[in-house]
Design a protein around this motif. Sequence first.
Motif, PDB file in Angstrom:
ATOM      1  N   GLU A  67       0.800  -1.235   0.000  1.00  0.00           N
ATOM      2  CA  GLU A  67       0.000   0.000   0.000  1.00  0.00           C
ATOM      3  C   GLU A  67       0.832   1.283   0.000  1.00  0.00           C
ATOM      4  O   GLU A  67       0.771   2.091   0.928  1.00  0.00           O
ATOM      5  N   ASP A  68       1.618   1.413  -0.984  1.00  0.00           N
ATOM      6  CA  ASP A  68       2.418   2.630  -1.138  1.00  0.00           C
ATOM      7  C   ASP A  68       2.398   3.022  -2.619  1.00  0.00           C
ATOM      8  O   ASP A  68       3.135   2.471  -3.427  1.00  0.00           O
ATOM      9  N   GLU A  69       1.519   3.961  -2.907  1.00  0.00           N
ATOM     10  CA  GLU A  69       1.319   4.374  -4.307  1.00  0.00           C
ATOM     11  C   GLU A  69       2.609   4.909  -4.931  1.00  0.00           C
ATOM     12  O   GLU A  69       2.908   4.643  -6.091  1.00  0.00           O
ATOM     13  N   LYS A  70       3.361   5.653  -4.111  1.00  0.00           N
ATOM     14  CA  LYS A  70       4.620   6.236  -4.597  1.00  0.00           C
ATOM     15  C   LYS A  70       5.603   5.137  -4.983  1.00  0.00           C
ATOM     16  O   LYS A  70       6.301   5.229  -5.999  1.00  0.00           O
ATOM     17  N   ALA A  71       5.663   4.105  -4.132  1.00  0.00           N
ATOM     18  CA  ALA A  71       6.584   2.985  -4.386  1.00  0.00           C
ATOM     19  C   ALA A  71       6.201   2.272  -5.674  1.00  0.00           C
ATOM     20  O   ALA A  71       7.072   1.871  -6.463  1.00  0.00           O
ATOM     21  N   ILE A  72       4.888   2.126  -5.899  1.00  0.00           N
ATOM     22  CA  ILE A  72       4.414   1.461  -7.128  1.00  0.00           C
ATOM     23  C   ILE A  72       4.840   2.269  -8.361  1.00  0.00           C
ATOM     24  O   ILE A  72       5.378   1.723  -9.325  1.00  0.00           O
ATOM     25  N   GLN A  73       4.645   3.570  -8.254  1.00  0.00           N
ATOM     26  CA  GLN A  73       5.017   4.433  -9.385  1.00  0.00           C
ATOM     27  C   GLN A  73       6.522   4.361  -9.668  1.00  0.00           C
ATOM     28  O   GLN A  73       6.954   4.283 -10.817  1.00  0.00           O
ATOM     29  N   LYS A  74       7.283   4.407  -8.573  1.00  0.00           N
ATOM     30  CA  LYS A  74       8.745   4.331  -8.729  1.00  0.00           C
ATOM     31  C   LYS A  74       9.148   3.006  -9.352  1.00  0.00           C
ATOM     32  O   LYS A  74       9.981   2.952 -10.251  1.00  0.00           O
ATOM     33  N   VAL A  99       1.784  -3.933 -15.089  1.00  0.00           N
ATOM     34  CA  VAL A  99       1.274  -4.479 -13.818  1.00  0.00           C
ATOM     35  C   VAL A  99       1.946  -5.810 -13.489  1.00  0.00           C
ATOM     36  O   VAL A  99       1.949  -6.244 -12.336  1.00  0.00           O
ATOM     37  N   SER A 100       2.490  -6.435 -14.507  1.00  0.00           N
ATOM     38  CA  SER A 100       3.163  -7.701 -14.269  1.00  0.00           C
ATOM     39  C   SER A 100       4.252  -7.873 -15.334  1.00  0.00           C
ATOM     40  O   SER A 100       4.031  -7.531 -16.501  1.00  0.00           O
ATOM     41  N   GLY A 101       5.404  -8.357 -14.933  1.00  0.00           N
ATOM     42  CA  GLY A 101       6.463  -8.483 -15.928  1.00  0.00           C
ATOM     43  C   GLY A 101       7.482  -9.551 -15.597  1.00  0.00           C
ATOM     44  O   GLY A 101       7.753  -9.841 -14.423  1.00  0.00           O
ATOM     45  N   TYR A 102       7.989 -10.106 -16.664  1.00  0.00           N
ATOM     46  CA  TYR A 102       9.063 -11.092 -16.545  1.00  0.00           C
ATOM     47  C   TYR A 102      10.154 -10.622 -17.505  1.00  0.00           C
ATOM     48  O   TYR A 102       9.897 -10.393 -18.684  1.00  0.00           O
ATOM     49  N   LEU A 118      11.445 -10.253 -11.875  1.00  0.00           N
ATOM     50  CA  LEU A 118      10.012 -10.536 -11.883  1.00  0.00           C
ATOM     51  C   LEU A 118       9.328  -9.381 -11.160  1.00  0.00           C
ATOM     52  O   LEU A 118       9.801  -8.937 -10.102  1.00  0.00           O
ATOM     53  N   PHE A 119       8.245  -8.928 -11.761  1.00  0.00           N
ATOM     54  CA  PHE A 119       7.599  -7.733 -11.219  1.00  0.00           C
ATOM     55  C   PHE A 119       6.085  -7.911 -11.181  1.00  0.00           C
ATOM     56  O   PHE A 119       5.501  -8.485 -12.103  1.00  0.00           O
ATOM     57  N   LYS A 120       5.480  -7.427 -10.144  1.00  0.00           N
ATOM     58  CA  LYS A 120       4.024  -7.559 -10.048  1.00  0.00           C
ATOM     59  C   LYS A 120       3.426  -6.456  -9.163  1.00  0.00           C
ATOM     60  O   LYS A 120       3.924  -6.175  -8.077  1.00  0.00           O
ATOM     61  N   VAL A 121       2.352  -5.846  -9.683  1.00  0.00           N
ATOM     62  CA  VAL A 121       1.552  -4.957  -8.839  1.00  0.00           C
ATOM     63  C   VAL A 121       0.277  -5.730  -8.544  1.00  0.00           C
ATOM     64  O   VAL A 121      -0.451  -6.095  -9.471  1.00  0.00           O
TER      65      VAL A 121
END
Lengths: 151, 148
Positions: A67-74, A99-102, A118-121
């Motif tokens: 739950e950190d919008e800033k962190a998601i954006q970064k 939103v999701s990446g490999y 690996l990345f995921k929101v």
Amino acid sequence: MKQLFKRWNLIAIMLLIPMCGWAQKDLKIMALFDEYGKKKGSTMVELSKEMLEAYDMTLYRSITISEDEKAIQKAQKYIAEDKKKAKKIKEVVNKGLIVSGYYQLIAKTDKGMNRFILFKVSRRGSVSIVYIEGKLDSDDLVTLLFMFKTE
Amino acid sequence: MKKIDELLDKYFEGATSAAEEQQLKDYFAQEKEIPLHLQAYQDMFVSLALLSDVNTKKEPVTIMKPVLTTIHRHRIFMQAAASAAILFCLTVGGGIYYHSKEAQQGYVIINGERYTDKNLILSCMESSLSEVTDYPEDVLFLEGEYQE
């Protein structure tokens, strides 16, 4: 004069030796580990070589920030930068945002080590990043992910 | 001559000034025809004149200053550079050693608290891996689909 150059070369080599072996340092996402790793609402994992031997990995780093919008954006911004170094990209993009990446990165480490991000929101509003280095290839990683998913 | 006699009397009474004593020394050192009754004092005043000369004459003092040649400068510079390089290597090397040791052990930081329990670390690893594959869409992307 020649001796002087030899000495300078030696000093330069001595200074450069400690710089080797920092493959993950060229990635923007590492700033996220540094910035959010010790903050409340974050879970950061770093695994030892010994513990990773079974998975053919040499380095495992992950971070989950809740739950950190800033962190998601970064994270999305950094991923967009780091994926320029990738040779294989598989992404899920929603409204123009990843939103999701490999990502399989161009190997930068010695002995032909592979590098993955690996990345995921998540829908719950948390962001997760996993960085992996090791001899495992993309098939091994997919198998591993399925293994954890079905467990 | 009478003046010298008077000066001599004054000298032996200890009442002469420095200038008067110098006058006596000059007289006995330079005068070629010294009266007989004064010749007894000649050696004494000539010796005194010589002694005062020795005391007042200052020998030139030679100060030995270290001469910095180009080789010396290079050597000092190289030593300083080598020291800086060693210090740098120790600092960076120490950091790497600490980092690698930390990495060897493995850890998890939850809400700022650090844990090194193996089972907890592995369970956090599992949950972070399952976290990145928790969308139904991921099944597609893991199978090689690319969506944009």
